[in-house]
Each structure stands twice: as structure tokens, then as C-alpha cells.
Design a protein around this motif. Structure first.
Motif, PDB file in Angstrom:
ATOM      1  N   ARG A 144      37.286  31.348  32.377  1.00 36.59           N
ATOM      2  CA  ARG A 144      38.228  32.502  32.435  1.00 36.59           C
ATOM      3  C   ARG A 144      38.655  32.597  33.987  1.00 36.59           C
ATOM      4  N   ARG A 145      37.686  32.186  35.069  1.00 32.92           N
ATOM      5  CA  ARG A 145      38.344  32.402  36.345  1.00 32.92           C
ATOM      6  C   ARG A 145      39.156  31.169  36.697  1.00 32.92           C
ATOM      7  N   PRO A 170      28.064  41.472  31.087  1.00 35.42           N
ATOM      8  CA  PRO A 170      28.721  42.339  32.113  1.00 35.42           C
ATOM      9  C   PRO A 170      28.588  41.723  33.670  1.00 35.42           C
ATOM     10  N   ALA A 171      27.750  41.068  33.906  1.00 35.41           N
ATOM     11  CA  ALA A 171      27.618  40.203  35.043  1.00 35.41           C
ATOM     12  C   ALA A 171      28.878  39.220  35.465  1.00 35.41           C
ATOM     13  N   VAL A 176      34.630  38.243  37.330  1.00 30.28           N
ATOM     14  CA  VAL A 176      36.133  38.055  37.204  1.00 30.28           C
ATOM     15  C   VAL A 176      36.730  39.172  37.945  1.00 30.28           C
ATOM     16  N   TRP A 177      36.352  40.500  37.557  1.00 27.35           N
ATOM     17  CA  TRP A 177      37.175  41.651  38.274  1.00 27.35           C
ATOM     18  C   TRP A 177      37.230  41.824  39.759  1.00 27.35           C
ATOM     19  N   MET A 203      36.698  51.534  34.267  1.00 26.23           N
ATOM     20  CA  MET A 203      36.500  51.070  35.616  1.00 26.23           C
ATOM     21  C   MET A 203      37.529  50.420  36.437  1.00 26.23           C
ATOM     22  N   TYR A 204      38.505  49.660  35.816  1.00 25.55           N
ATOM     23  CA  TYR A 204      39.239  48.844  36.655  1.00 25.55           C
ATOM     24  C   TYR A 204      40.851  49.388  36.558  1.00 25.55           C
ATOM     25  N   ALA A 205      41.261  50.005  35.678  1.00 27.01           N
ATOM     26  CA  ALA A 205      42.589  50.476  35.563  1.00 27.01           C
ATOM     27  C   ALA A 205      42.948  51.815  35.949  1.00 27.01           C
ATOM     28  N   ASP A 206      44.318  51.734  36.932  1.00 29.60           N
ATOM     29  CA  ASP A 206      44.808  52.946  37.143  1.00 29.60           C
ATOM     30  C   ASP A 206      45.301  53.616  36.199  1.00 29.60           C
TER      31      ASP A 206
END
Ligand SMILES: Nc1ncnc2c1ncn2[C@@H]1O[C@H](COP(=O)(O)OP(=O)(O)O)[C@@H](O)[C@H]1O
Ligand SMILES: [Mg+2]
Lengths: 331, 255
Positions: A144-145, A170-171, A176-177, A203-206
Motif C-alpha cells: 500500500r505504501r 491496525p499497526a 500508512v496514515w 481518527m484521520y478525517a476532518d
């Protein structure tokens, strides 16, 4: 006012087999934000992202990417975006470096610039040490990376990611994030991603849009969305109860809503604190025995459950397992 | 359509194919077994039998260009059919979002088949030489390799068109055979067209393989260049028509 990076107006997509995958979707994404499109499998997330990235055309409606029209200015849009599809988009029988080299050549990056850019994205995505290994020996997260690295080669203004962490533990998702966030901070790009992991969006979206069966159910930032539900959730199982008791619970002044899922009762509180104690008092007074009780924070899944009528998690899992398997088989 | 972009992309796709072959050569070798058996077994036996009039060249020499083309055609057809696979993979979807002209994706992909063909030629020709086949000269040989390259691209495009109608990716091999075998047998690859029944002769006239065999046989074996220009023209027309149709069929693949 902030600039709009993406704007969709009443998008409808009917596939050749007459299946209506999108049923009038409108949304806007502000420049520089991370936007999550969240919904279960089959909701129409990929269809929407494929329209916005100019791969397929909507049956009706229109969309704009930085004021460029997807119907008439698709060539120009393709110059400012990058996209990582849900499926594997690197050649597993080449090394990581070769993949980047081929993509750099496809994008027409000049020879002098090429090596610098490739090294840069390899470092950014933490892949420099494995760049000469065959991609088929990469882990899911590394693959993915690498795909994200390929997408970043062109320094896009908008990055579209379709289920970027599907099938990752999850790790690996966190790695990635973390890499994505650091890139975003440096270049201030807009990220539009889809997921069916609620916690990931949280967790990651605005900004988040919830979609189900081709329709937009709710949109807002994670806090707003969770605020639609209430404070906390008391989950409990009682030793025998009837509708009257449920009715009484519903009438309590700190209770927002009561759902039933199988044997379990879910009570959404208004979130003023210490409500669990009031509730325990109340149950004790009724003389009912509690078999099981727990308290949890409201999650986006509860929001989805409320507005779509079924849980995204329950539906997501089985399909996902099948899909991840086929992904592995193909690779 | 921007010609420079198309050519540039063709180059990249050929490089991609070259690198993949370099990493894994097993498929290359297994694909060369069948044509080599044709030359060694069928060719030798038929030379002894002398059932087919081939003028003043040996039968093995006569069929060598045809065997080369049969093998490269099979490789190309299979290569094009693999597009059905790629429809489900992310590579194709990703390519669609790059600034490349769409027709270049089809043409680039088709011409990459030529790279695989080139490797087939490299494996088969030494065997033919060991069997006593003599090639006229290096220049003619290179020209005939170029012709095989073009023909491979055309056949890869033909199979992209067929792939666009396929719903599943089963029966892949079967379809590959079903396309190549008639092209091969209903051509002048193994025997002169005049020996065939009338109906098949007509098919042979519309079979691009006949022109490819005729051109490469002239350049590699007989040196009789009287129909060469006409053959090359026929191949070019085939390629252009098939590229256009494949680019149109591509729309069906991406929806
Ligand atoms: N090419 C297609 N032809 C017909 N139906 C399709 C096609 N692609 C997707 N669909 C259908 O449209 C619906 C939405 O699909 P998709 O956008 O892939 O959803 P998601 O990405 O949210 O899982 C699904 O029911 C799917 O079966
Ligand atoms: Mg999807």
C-alpha cells in the motif's frame, strides 16, 4: 472563505446492467482537508471515486475538481490528481524501485528529476531499504505504501485513495496514515478517501460523509456526527424484561434513545455525566437483575446504525474477508 | 491523439515487459517448447515424406517463418486476453487517471506483446539453424523481425477486442487456442494456399497471417521479394483497423 477542492452535484450512476449505484449524491470538500467517504460494501464509494477521478462518467449530475468539470475538462483534472485504487495497482513481479521508475516514465517525469523524486517518495513512505526487493515479497502494508508512493511522484494537489487500508492490521494502518499525514503537512494536499472502517474515518478525517445504497445519509466532522447521537451508550442485558420497562427507560430524563439488538439493549444517554449511577439506581428500584452491563463512547458506527438502520460492521466483515482473500490470491 | 505521447508510452510499456521477462523467464521457455517440437518432429518427418511441394527450399526452411509466427501470435493473443484480468486489477484503473491519451494505453499494451515475441524468435531461430535452415542475410532478417513485431501488436489488439466481450476470465487458454489455430492452419504457414479447398482459400486471403508468412518467408528464406510491398501494406492496414477497433472496445473494458 476556503476554496473548494471537490464539489459534486446530484450525481447519479446507472451501470449498463441497469443497476443504480449512485442515487443523487451531492457533497463538497474544502481545500487542504482530509475527507472520508464511509459506507458498507456496495454503498457506491468506488463508483463515486471513479467518477471524480474521471474514469467513468456519471449518468446525470455533475462534479468539479478544483473548478474543473469532470465531464468536459477531464484531461486537465488528470494533471492535478493522483489515485490509488482499491485493488493492487503495482506490478508484483517487479521491484519497488522499478515500479516507481515505470510510473515516473508514464507520467513523463524528466530524467534529471526522476531519481530525486523516486528517492524522495521512497524515503517518505519508509521503503528505501526494501526498494530492490520484488513487490510480491512485500507485506500488505508495504504494498500500500508503495502504491501511495507511486501516487505521490507527481506531487498531486488532490489525492484520491479507495480503501487505503483494507485488509491491513491496525499497526500497518497506523504506519500508512502516519506517512500520509506527514506528506500532507508538508505539501498541503487534499485527501479524499473511502473506507468502511468507522474508527479510521473518526481518527484521520476532518470531514466525513456517510453513504449507504448510493445515497448520502449524513455529513459533518466526526464530533458533529457523534453529537447527533448523544453522550454515552449503556449496553446491557437484563434477566427478563418487557416493553413496559423499555418504555420507562425511554422516559428517563437523561435518556436520548433506546435500541434493541438481539438480547442486548442499548441506551443512548444525553451525556451529562454520572448517568450510569442514576440508571443503576433506577433498575434496582424496579427489582430487575442485570446480567451484563457496560458503558461505551458513541462511535460513528452508532451514527450509521441510527440513520441507515443497520450496523456497518456486521455487514462489512464477511464481505471483507472474502475480498481480502481474493486480493491475496490474485497477488 | 498525440503521436509523441503514444510513442513514448509504447516505449514505457515495452520496457515494463522487458523488465518482467528478465525477472521471470520460465514462461518464455515453456512457450518455446511447442514451436520447437513442430520444427524438430513435424518438420523433419514431412521433409522425408516430401508430400508438399516447396520448390527449391527444404520443408523445414519452408515452415520456419510460419512456426515463428504461430508461436508469436499465440503469445500475443494470450497477452491481449490478459487484459480481462487487468480489468479487475488496479493497474488499468490507475492508468486511466494519468494524463495519457486512452488510445495509447491500448496501443502501448499491444506493442508490448511484440517484446515477448522477440524473445520467442531468439529461442526458436537457433534451433532452426541447427536443423540446417539458412537465412538469407542479417538485414532481411531484421526487417522480418520488425514485421513480426507489427503483426504481434495487431493480434494482441484483436484479442483485446475479444477480451472486451468476455464476462469471466475462465476458459482463457481455450479461447487463445481457438483464435490462433484457425489463423495458423488456414494460412500458407505449413503448405501453399493452392493446396487447400476453395472455401478455406478464400479465408486464407483475408487472414493477416498469410501476408505475414508470405513477407517473412520472402525475407528469411526464398529472397523472392515480388509480393513484399503488397504483404507489408496488407499488414499495416490490418494493424490500423484493429488498433482503432481495439481503442473503441476499450471503453467496454473500463466501465
Ligand atoms: N461495472 C459495474 N457494473 C454493474 N454494477 C456495478 C459495477 N460496479 C459496481 N457495481 C455495483 O454498484 C454497487 C456499488 O459498487 P461500489 O461503488 O463498488 O461500492 P463500494 O465501493 O462502496 O463497495 C454494487 O452493488 C456493485 O455491485
Ligand atoms: Mg469499493
Amino acid at each position: 472563505m476556503a476554496k473548494t477542492a471537490i464539489h459534486a452535484e446530484d450525481l447519479v450512476k446507472i451501470y449498463a446492467n441497469n443497476f443504480k449505484a449512485l442515487n443523487g449524491i451531492s457533497l463538497s470538500v474544502e481545500d487542504g482537508k482530509t475527507f472520508a467517504l464511509v459506507g458498507p460494501n456496495g454503498a457506491g464509494k468506488t463508483t463515486l471515486i471513479r467518477i471524480l477521478t474521471t474514469q467513468i462518467r456519471p449518468s446525470s449530475g455533475n462534479a468539479f475538481v478544483e473548478d474543473l468539470n469532470v465531464l468536459t475538462q477531464d484531461d486537465e483534472i488528470r494533471r492535478i490528481i493522483s489515485y490509488v485504487p482499491q485493488e493492487i495497482s503495482v506490478w508484483t513481479d517487479l521491484s519497488g524501485y522499478e515500479n516507481l521508475l515505470i510510473y515516473a516514465k508514464i507520467f513523463g517525469i524528466q530524467k534529471e528529476e526522476r531519481k530525486k523524486r523516486i528517492d524522495e517518495v521512497l524515503n517518505k513512505m519508509g521503503l528505501y531499504s526494501v526498494k530492490d526487493e520484488m513487490v510480491r515479497y512485500y507485506s500488505g502494508g508495504m504494498m500500500r505504501r508503495l502504491e501511495i508512493a507511486c501516487a505521490l511522484l507527481t506531487k498531486p494537489r488532490i489525492l484520491f485513495l479507495d480503501e487505503p487500508t483494507i485488509g491491513l492490521d491496525p499497526a500497518a494502518r497506523k504506519v500508512v496514515w502516519d506517512e500520509l499525514k506527514s506528506f500532507k503537512e508538508e505539501y498541503g494536499i487534499t485527501i479524499f478517501f473511502t473506507t468502511h472502517y468507522m474508527d479510521e474515518a473518526d481518527m484521520y478525517a476532518d470531514e466525513i460523509a456517510l453513504i449507504n445504497r448510493g445515497e448520502l445519509i449524513k455529513k459533518g466532522n466526526p464530533e458533529e456526527l457523534k453529537g447527533l447521537i448523544g453522550g454515552e451508550i449503556i449496553q446491557l442485558e437484563l434477566d427478563g424484561y418487557d416493553e413496559e420497562i423499555l418504555y420507562k427507560i425511554r422516559e428517563l430524563d437523561f435518556v436520548n434513545e433506546v435500541f434493541r439488538e438481539g438480547n442486548e439493549i442499548r441506551i443512548v444517554t444525553k451525556g451529562k455525566g454520572l448517568e450510569l449511577f442514576d440508571f443503576l439506581d433506577f433498575i434496582k428500584r424496579l427489582g430487575i437483575k442485570i446480567k451484563k452491563i457496560s458503558l461505551k463512547q458513541v462511535s460513528l458506527d452508532d451514527v450509521f446504525l441510527k440513520y441507515a438502520g443497520s450496523s456497518i460492521e456486521a455487514r462489512g466483515r464477511a464481505v471483507e474477508v472474502a475480498r481480502v482473500r481474493s486480493r491475496i490470491r490474485k497477488a | 491523439m498525440n503521436i509523441i505521447e503514444v510513442l513514448r508510452y509504447m516505449g514505457v510499456m515495452m520496457e515494463l515487459e522487458f523488465r518482467r521477462i528478465m525477472h521471470d523467464r520460465t514462461e518464455l521457455y515453456t512457450r518455446a517448447i511447442q514451436p520447437i517440437l513442430w520444427l524438430v518432429l513435424y518438420g523433419t518427418v514431412m521433409s522425408i515424406v516430401r508430400a508438399i511441394p516447396t520448390g527449391n527450399v527444404s520443408y523445414i526452411a519452408y515452415i520456419t517463418p510460419g512456426i515463428l509466427l504461430q508461436s508469436t501470435t499465440f503469445v500475443s493473443v494470450f497477452f491481449g486476453l490478459q487484459m480481462v484480468w487487468e480489468r479487475e486489477s488496479g493497474v488499468l484503473k490507475k492508468l486511466l487517471t494519468t494524463p495519457l491519451p486512452r488510445s495509447s494505453i491500448v496501443i502501448g499494451r499491444s506493442m508490448a506483446a511484440g517484446i515477448r515475441s522477440l524473445f520467442q524468435i531468439l529461442l526458436i531461430v537457433p534451433v532452426a539453424m541447427l536443423l540446417g535452415v539458412q537465412f538469407i542475410n542479417v538485414a532481411f532478417f531484421i526487417l522480418s523481425v520488425l514485421i513480426i513485431f507489427l503483426v504481434s501488436g495487431g493480434f494482441a489488439s484483436l484479442s483485446i477486442i475479444i477480451a472486451s466481450f468476455m464476462k469471466t476470465r475462465e476458459r482463457f487458454m481455450g479461447i487463445g487456442q481457438a483464435i490462433t489455430m484457425p489463423l495458423f492452419f488456414a494460412s500458407n504457414a505449413l503448405y501453399p494456399v493452392e493446396l487447400m479447398p476453395k472455401a478455406i482459400q478464400y479465408f486464407a486471403y483475408f487472414n493477416p497471417m498469410s501476408y505475414a508468412v508470405s513477407a517473412t518467408r520472402a525475407l528469411m528464406i526464398t529472397g523472392d521479394l515480388s509480393t513484399l510491398l503488397f504483404d507489408i501494406l496488407a499488414i499495416m492496414i490490418f494493424d490500423i483497423i484493429i488498433f482503432i477497433f481495439a481503442s473503441l472496445a476499450f471503453k467496454r473494458i473500463i466501465e
